[in-house]
Design a protein around this motif. Structure first.
Motif, PDB file in Angstrom:
ATOM      1  N   THR A   1       0.745  -0.823   0.141  1.00 15.20           N
ATOM      2  CA  THR A   1       0.222   0.009   0.011  1.00 15.20           C
ATOM      3  C   THR A   1       0.999   1.532  -0.147  1.00 15.20           C
ATOM      4  O   THR A   1       1.534   1.059   0.773  1.00 15.20           O
ATOM      5  CB  THR A   1      -1.019  -0.442   1.327  1.00 15.20           C
ATOM      6  OG1 THR A   1      -0.149  -0.050   2.372  1.00 15.20           O
ATOM      7  CG2 THR A   1      -1.674  -0.935   1.542  1.00 15.20           C
ATOM      8  N   SER A   2       0.193   2.069  -0.661  1.00 13.16           N
ATOM      9  CA  SER A   2       1.710   3.834  -1.005  1.00 13.16           C
ATOM     10  C   SER A   2       0.979   4.361   0.791  1.00 13.16           C
ATOM     11  O   SER A   2      -0.391   4.482   1.626  1.00 13.16           O
ATOM     12  CB  SER A   2       1.026   4.583  -1.706  1.00 13.16           C
ATOM     13  OG  SER A   2       1.373   3.741  -3.243  1.00 13.16           O
TER      14      SER A   2
ATOM     15  N   GLU B   1      -4.202   7.407  -6.500  1.00  9.61           N
ATOM     16  CA  GLU B   1      -5.622   8.230  -6.105  1.00  9.61           C
ATOM     17  C   GLU B   1      -6.334   6.700  -5.575  1.00  9.61           C
ATOM     18  O   GLU B   1      -7.144   6.658  -4.194  1.00  9.61           O
ATOM     19  CB  GLU B   1      -6.556   8.382  -7.021  1.00  9.61           C
ATOM     20  CG  GLU B   1      -7.816   9.367  -6.473  1.00  9.61           C
ATOM     21  CD  GLU B   1      -8.077   9.495  -7.922  1.00  9.61           C
ATOM     22  OE1 GLU B   1      -9.289   9.512  -8.494  1.00  9.61           O
ATOM     23  OE2 GLU B   1      -7.778  10.828  -7.939  1.00  9.61           O
ATOM     24  N   GLU B   2      -6.266   5.604  -6.425  1.00  7.45           N
ATOM     25  CA  GLU B   2      -6.932   3.806  -5.433  1.00  7.45           C
ATOM     26  C   GLU B   2      -6.364   3.711  -4.412  1.00  7.45           C
ATOM     27  O   GLU B   2      -6.537   2.945  -3.750  1.00  7.45           O
ATOM     28  CB  GLU B   2      -6.064   3.243  -7.034  1.00  7.45           C
ATOM     29  CG  GLU B   2      -6.854   1.832  -6.867  1.00  7.45           C
ATOM     30  CD  GLU B   2      -8.749   1.884  -6.108  1.00  7.45           C
ATOM     31  OE1 GLU B   2      -8.832   1.205  -5.071  1.00  7.45           O
ATOM     32  OE2 GLU B   2      -9.319   2.519  -6.379  1.00  7.45           O
ATOM     33  N   GLN B   3      -4.411   4.224  -4.501  1.00  8.87           N
ATOM     34  CA  GLN B   3      -4.148   3.636  -2.849  1.00  8.87           C
ATOM     35  C   GLN B   3      -4.682   4.582  -1.861  1.00  8.87           C
ATOM     36  O   GLN B   3      -4.222   4.099  -1.020  1.00  8.87           O
ATOM     37  CB  GLN B   3      -2.371   3.687  -3.163  1.00  8.87           C
ATOM     38  CG  GLN B   3      -1.510   2.671  -4.522  1.00  8.87           C
ATOM     39  CD  GLN B   3      -1.763   1.459  -3.735  1.00  8.87           C
ATOM     40  OE1 GLN B   3      -2.582   0.774  -2.721  1.00  8.87           O
ATOM     41  NE2 GLN B   3      -0.811   0.820  -3.664  1.00  8.87           N
TER      42      GLN B   3
ATOM     43  N   ARG C   1      -8.129   5.699  -1.478  1.00  8.06           N
ATOM     44  CA  ARG C   1      -8.508   5.478  -1.505  1.00  8.06           C
ATOM     45  C   ARG C   1      -8.578   3.962  -0.438  1.00  8.06           C
ATOM     46  O   ARG C   1      -9.543   3.936   0.448  1.00  8.06           O
ATOM     47  CB  ARG C   1      -9.390   4.739  -2.859  1.00  8.06           C
ATOM     48  CG  ARG C   1     -10.840   4.236  -2.479  1.00  8.06           C
ATOM     49  CD  ARG C   1     -11.932   3.768  -3.319  1.00  8.06           C
ATOM     50  NE  ARG C   1     -11.385   2.658  -3.665  1.00  8.06           N
ATOM     51  CZ  ARG C   1     -11.558   1.398  -3.183  1.00  8.06           C
ATOM     52  NH1 ARG C   1     -11.931   1.494  -2.297  1.00  8.06           N
ATOM     53  NH2 ARG C   1     -10.576   0.662  -3.661  1.00  8.06           N
ATOM     54  N   ARG C   2      -7.969   3.120  -1.299  1.00  5.94           N
ATOM     55  CA  ARG C   2      -7.104   1.822  -0.011  1.00  5.94           C
ATOM     56  C   ARG C   2      -7.328   2.361   1.291  1.00  5.94           C
ATOM     57  O   ARG C   2      -6.948   1.623   2.371  1.00  5.94           O
ATOM     58  CB  ARG C   2      -6.658   0.979  -0.658  1.00  5.94           C
ATOM     59  CG  ARG C   2      -6.855   0.004  -2.027  1.00  5.94           C
ATOM     60  CD  ARG C   2      -6.035  -0.209  -2.406  1.00  5.94           C
ATOM     61  NE  ARG C   2      -6.036  -1.010  -3.213  1.00  5.94           N
ATOM     62  CZ  ARG C   2      -5.888  -1.831  -4.614  1.00  5.94           C
ATOM     63  NH1 ARG C   2      -4.475  -2.694  -3.708  1.00  5.94           N
ATOM     64  NH2 ARG C   2      -6.406  -2.592  -5.365  1.00  5.94           N
TER      65      ARG C   2
ATOM     66  N   PHE D   1      -1.390   0.815   5.251  1.00  6.47           N
ATOM     67  CA  PHE D   1      -1.771  -0.403   6.275  1.00  6.47           C
ATOM     68  C   PHE D   1      -0.371  -0.235   7.443  1.00  6.47           C
ATOM     69  O   PHE D   1       1.127  -0.090   6.719  1.00  6.47           O
ATOM     70  CB  PHE D   1      -2.051  -1.339   5.589  1.00  6.47           C
ATOM     71  CG  PHE D   1      -3.276  -1.977   5.326  1.00  6.47           C
ATOM     72  CD1 PHE D   1      -3.628  -1.221   4.129  1.00  6.47           C
ATOM     73  CD2 PHE D   1      -4.418  -1.829   6.010  1.00  6.47           C
ATOM     74  CE1 PHE D   1      -4.876  -0.860   4.129  1.00  6.47           C
ATOM     75  CE2 PHE D   1      -5.592  -2.610   5.619  1.00  6.47           C
ATOM     76  CZ  PHE D   1      -6.081  -1.864   4.696  1.00  6.47           C
TER      77      PHE D   1
ATOM     78  N   SER E   1      -4.971  -0.437   9.799  1.00  6.03           N
ATOM     79  CA  SER E   1      -5.844   0.829   8.242  1.00  6.03           C
ATOM     80  C   SER E   1      -5.809   2.552   8.484  1.00  6.03           C
ATOM     81  O   SER E   1      -6.354   3.062   9.558  1.00  6.03           O
ATOM     82  CB  SER E   1      -6.590  -0.458   7.462  1.00  6.03           C
ATOM     83  OG  SER E   1      -6.537   0.841   5.980  1.00  6.03           O
TER      84      SER E   1
ATOM     85  N   SER F   1     -12.771   1.899   7.113  1.00  8.90           N
ATOM     86  CA  SER F   1     -13.526   0.507   6.296  1.00  8.90           C
ATOM     87  C   SER F   1     -13.032  -0.282   6.749  1.00  8.90           C
ATOM     88  O   SER F   1     -13.369  -1.337   6.652  1.00  8.90           O
ATOM     89  CB  SER F   1     -14.201   1.138   5.234  1.00  8.90           C
ATOM     90  OG  SER F   1     -13.428   0.968   4.504  1.00  8.90           O
ATOM     91  N   SER F   2     -11.798  -0.607   6.502  1.00  9.00           N
ATOM     92  CA  SER F   2     -10.775  -1.277   6.366  1.00  9.00           C
ATOM     93  C   SER F   2     -10.721  -2.270   8.494  1.00  9.00           C
ATOM     94  O   SER F   2      -9.701  -2.975   8.454  1.00  9.00           O
ATOM     95  CB  SER F   2      -9.634  -1.387   5.861  1.00  9.00           C
ATOM     96  OG  SER F   2      -9.783  -1.617   5.053  1.00  9.00           O
TER      97      SER F   2
END
Lengths: 280, 249
Positions: free
Chosen positions: B48-49, B97-99, B101-102, B105, B164, B168-169
């Motif tokens: 993850t970034s 942007e996707e990283q 959003r995730r 961690f 995280s 939500s994670s």
């Protein structure tokens, strides 16, 4: 032990996708509202695979690292590189170029958990590297031969790499002969870390339920699917472990084969760092 | 009580110093007296970034007392918001942007050492919290007496549950935060480690070696780098960011 080489920027690996662009890909797949052309399904799968691979390789400060070089060979009326947009005509490109040069970026809506037990819609960016094409025969043997040429050259330059992975996505009806012996030739290529892996994704017009990573042919009613299953590589043991951790039942006979499924899971099996169990 | 503590770290071979994504606190060597001390080590997940930043925020928050049992649910949203604000300000390309959003961690191991008087005698206790696979080892008389939270090398894998920055994670966070208390005596040693070193430490003990001997006398970062390079070369340790925080009482 094979399939243990570290995938890094100094020692990258390679993904080569072979995609069926024959006339028969115009046939429909699925049922009811989810009915769509196989060619559209394939374009979706390819765009999802590349999206997932680019994100997986994005590191530290949001920059993609070149863990992989990626090529996509289309086979139909012609056999050759299948990217559209800025990458058109290129055979193998580092993942950075994939990430930074999609032909266009669309927006899609995805439902995500809100952290309080509910779901919310979220708009995500969905890059497009392929549009669907359906034209000509299915020269799968030619495509596999082309792959063998590309990977022979790659392996000469990267003798210690994690073995390249070839993913062939097709409806299975090869029109230039039985692909078995060409597939075996491709799988006989090797780096010092093991043989090239050939995985197959079969898109069938039959409405059978999706199957991923089976260990036998039972349940594959389509003879083309059965043949693709037989020419698919066995999953290396470390990939079997990851599959197991994701709740996919596996055995020594599990092969890299998917029937009417996208195989995006295979990106998660790549060992390029800690992947949190709670990352969705 | 008098405490001496020193951290050692090394990025993954092939990566630059800027690409190191573990974190530790305190950042400077400690050689002082106090009634209580807090230490923490964290390991930002490489898939993850922006995880290095998250790991640094977590070790600091633990040592500032924000992640105590009763305070976790109060402070965590603030930390998550701060992480998001630090990164989300500038426009990002789609993959970053996707990283974002995730979310980022990280594992976290935190240790608090305290002294108190009981029956007119000086007593010492420790409290620890852990999420994921960064570990604490308590050593007495040269022997490992308390590994936490993992106790065997086979428990390490590439799929730990991590804390995280994305709420939500963290749905199952409560079940995955482990807390432990114990007693210590003057002369005990504590070692906080990220997973690669911790896994090697436990495996060596399982094979009747004494890894503590190798870590005991390290003084300089060069000595630490030499040791880790040697362990990587002999393939007894995975190629990963490595962090050790050694605490002598």
């Amino acid at each position: 032990m094979p399939y243990t080489a570290e995938i890094s920027r100094a020692n990258p690996s390679c993904f080569l996708f072979l995609i069926d662009q024959s006339k028969s890909m115009e046939d429909l797949v699925g049922s009811g509202e989810s009915t769509k052309k196989k060619a559209d399904g394939l374009a979706d799968i390819m765009n999802r695979l590349l999206r997932s691979l680019a994100i997986t390789c994005t590191r530290n400060e949001g920059v993609p690292w070149d863990y992989f070089h990626v090529g996509v060979i289309g086979y139909g009326a012609t056999v050759g590189p299948a990217f559209i947009g800025a990458l058109a005509g290129k055979e193998l490109v580092p993942i950075t170029e994939i990430a930074t040069m999609p032909a266009r970026i669309e927006e899609r809506t995805k439902k995500i958990e809100d952290g309080a037990g509910g779901l919310v819609d979220q708009i995500i960016k969905f890059p497009i590297w392929f549009d669907s094409i359906a034209n000509g025969g299915t020269p799968m043997c030619q495509a596999l031969t082309r792959a063998q040429g590309i990977l022979s050259a790659w392996l000469t330059q990267h003798p210690d790499c994690f073995p390249p992975i070839v993913i062939n996505i097709t409806d299975g009806e090869s029109t230039d002969g039985d692909p078995t012996s060409v597939a075996n030739g491709l799988k006989s290529l090797a780096s010092n870390d093991g043989n090239v892996l050939l995985f197959n994704v079969h898109l069938s017009s039959q409405g059978d339920k999706p199957i991923e990573f089976p260990d036998n042919e039972v349940g594959l009613s389509d003879p083309f699917a059965q043949r693709l299953f037989r020419i698919s590589s066995l999953l290396p043991s470390y990939m079997r472990n990851f599959a197991q951790q994701e709740g996919i039942p596996v055995s020594d006979g599990t092969r890299g084969f998917a029937f009417n499924a996208d195989m995006v899971a295979v990106i998660r099996f790549l060992e390029i760092g800690t992947r949190p169990s709670n990352l969705r | 009580m008098h405490i001496f503590a020193q951290a050692f770290w090394l990025p993954k071979a092939g990566n630059s110093i800027e690409e190191y994504e573990d974190a530790f606190w305190p950042e400077l060597k400690i050689d002082q007296c106090a009634e209580a001390f807090k230490f923490a080590v964290a390991d930002g997940a490489t898939t993850t970034s922006f995880s290095g930043l998250w790991a640094r925020m977590l070790v600091r928050a633990y040592c500032e007392g924000q992640l105590a049992q009763t305070k976790l649910s109060k402070f965590l949203p603030d930390l998550q918001k701060e992480w998001f604000e630090q990164i989300g300000k500038k426009p990002l390309p789609w993959y970053a942007e996707e990283q974002l959003r995730r979310g980022a961690f990280s594992s976290l191991i935190g240790l608090t050492l305290k002294e108190f008087i009981f029956n007119e005698k000086q007593r010492y206790k420790w409290e620890a919290m852990a999420i994921g696979d960064s570990c604490l080892f308590q050593v007495r008389g040269g022997r490992l007496i308390h590994p936490f939270p993992l106790v065997r090398s086979e428990e390490f894998n590439n799929r730990p549950y991590l804390l995280s920055s994305n709420p939500s994670s963290n749905n199952h966070l409560k079940e995955n935060v482990v807390r432990r208390k114990g007693a210590w005596e003057s002369g005990d040693e504590f070692y906080l480690m990220t997973d690669a070193l911790a896994c090697w430490f436990l495996k060596s003990i399982e094979e009747n070696d004494n890894p503590r001997e190798l870590l005991r006398d390290i003084v300089t970062s060069d000595q630490f780098a030499d040791l880790i390079t040697e362990l990587r070369k002999s393939r007894v340790i995975g190629n990963d960011d490595v962090t050790l925080l050694r605490i002598d009482t």
